[in-house]
Design an enzyme around this catalytic site. Structure first.
Site: not given
Length: 332
Positions: A44, A76, A134-135, A179, A188, A206
């Site tokens: 990444e 992003y 979603r961010g 989350h 979740d 994550q």
């Protein structure tokens, strides 16, 4: 830029059409064993903030080309010039390297029209693999989520939007410890499965530092839906190189690191006024290697590394695992 090859985008007088992407490999297609029998790995990158950061990113990309990752992803940067640089550099990675490039897409501060435009920009660069998120709220990853008035509410909605735009390959996020906004692990897991049912082909977790969290997530997903839950769950790892990196990891995860991990790192750091960076880094590489070895033994489909746009630490973990470099590829 032209959006003629994305459903819903066409210039006046032309018929919009679904893109033909038979020559574009998907992330899932990249997950088979490597020629030497090892499992795939991926890395990444983060959007560079300036010219110096961009140069560092390209050095790392060229190093990773010699290790042949299954894919690389670019996180992003939402809003303004950061967003524009993100789209440009991600497109360049896709066009100018041998790396299969996955673009992140988040719903933060974007209308549906803006999101469709961004997808079109990626499509123009030949990018058909998107990681849909979603961010997090800008400035505070654990802050309240506020939907754009003309945007989407959930990642599940964004998955459907991207799939409706054309023949894109879509991945989503998953959370081994849940989350931070989820009430419990069962809820979740249902949210993850809903994203997979909406058309996502895989998920990337994550970061975590206890393999058991990943293994229990995998079990929960399959128990929730034996078909959709069996889609690949790619574990995300980060080689720790300093205590500052640890603090940032805790901030990003919203979860504390295991006590045994923190004890090893603090012991390496020493009691002096300045941490022993070299010792912390060495232990961080050891921890990442140990986690990776366990995940490989447990049948993980791929190892996804957070690199912070540096190749060295991840390269050392991969070397510990037996991955080797090839000669640098030729570029036009």
């Amino acid at each position: 830029m032209s959006f003629d090859n994305v459903r819903g985008y066409s210039t006046p007088g032309r018929v919009s059409r679904t893109p033909q992407v038979s020559g574009t490999r998907s992330v899932v297609q990249q997950l088979g064993p490597r020629p030497d029998g090892s499992i795939p790995f991926s890395v990444e990158f983060n959007p560079p903030r300036d010219a110096a950061g961009e140069a560092r990113l390209w050095r790392a990309a060229r190093e990773f080309e010699r290790l042949h990752p299954a894919f690389v992803s670019m996180t992003y940067g939402a809003g303004g010039s950061t967003r524009d640089r993100t789209i440009r550099v991600t497109g360049q990675l896709a066009r100018e390297t041998t790396l299969l490039t996955v673009a992140h897409l988040t719903a933060v501060d974007h209308s549906v029209a803006e999101l469709r435009s961004i997808v079109g920009a990626y499509a123009d660069s030949g990018i058909r693999n998107l990681l849909v998120l979603r961010g997090d709220p800008p400035g505070d990853v654990l802050g309240d989520w506020v939907k754009h008035p003309e945007g989407v509410e959930y990642a599940e909605d964004l998955v459907r939007m991207v799939r409706d735009l054309g023949d894109f390959h879509v991945g989503v996020a998953s959370f081994p410890q849940g989350h931070p906004r989820s009430d419990n692990l069962d809820d979740d897991t249902r949210y993850l499965v809903a994203k997979l049912r909406a058309g996502a082909e895989y998920s990337i977790t994550q970061m975590f530092f206890d393999p058991e969290h990943y293994l229990r997530l995998r079990d929960r997903a399959i128990a929730c839906d034996p078909v959709e839950g069996a889609k690949p769950i790619i574990p995300e790892l980060m080689p720790i190189t300093s205590l500052r990196t640890v603090e940032r990891a805790v901030e990003l995860c919203g979860r504390p690191l295991p006590a045994r991990v923190m004890e090893r790192l603090h012991r390496a750091a020493g009691d002096g006024p300045e941490e022993n960076r070299a010792a912390v880094r060495e232990v961080g590489i050891e921890i990442a290697t140990e986690i990776a070895e366990r995940l490989i033994a447990e049948g993980a489909p791929c190892l996804h590394f957070i690199t912070l746009n540096f190749a060295k630490a991840t390269g050392e973990v991969l070397a510990n695992l037996g991955y080797t470099m090839s000669p640098a590829p030729a570029h036009a």
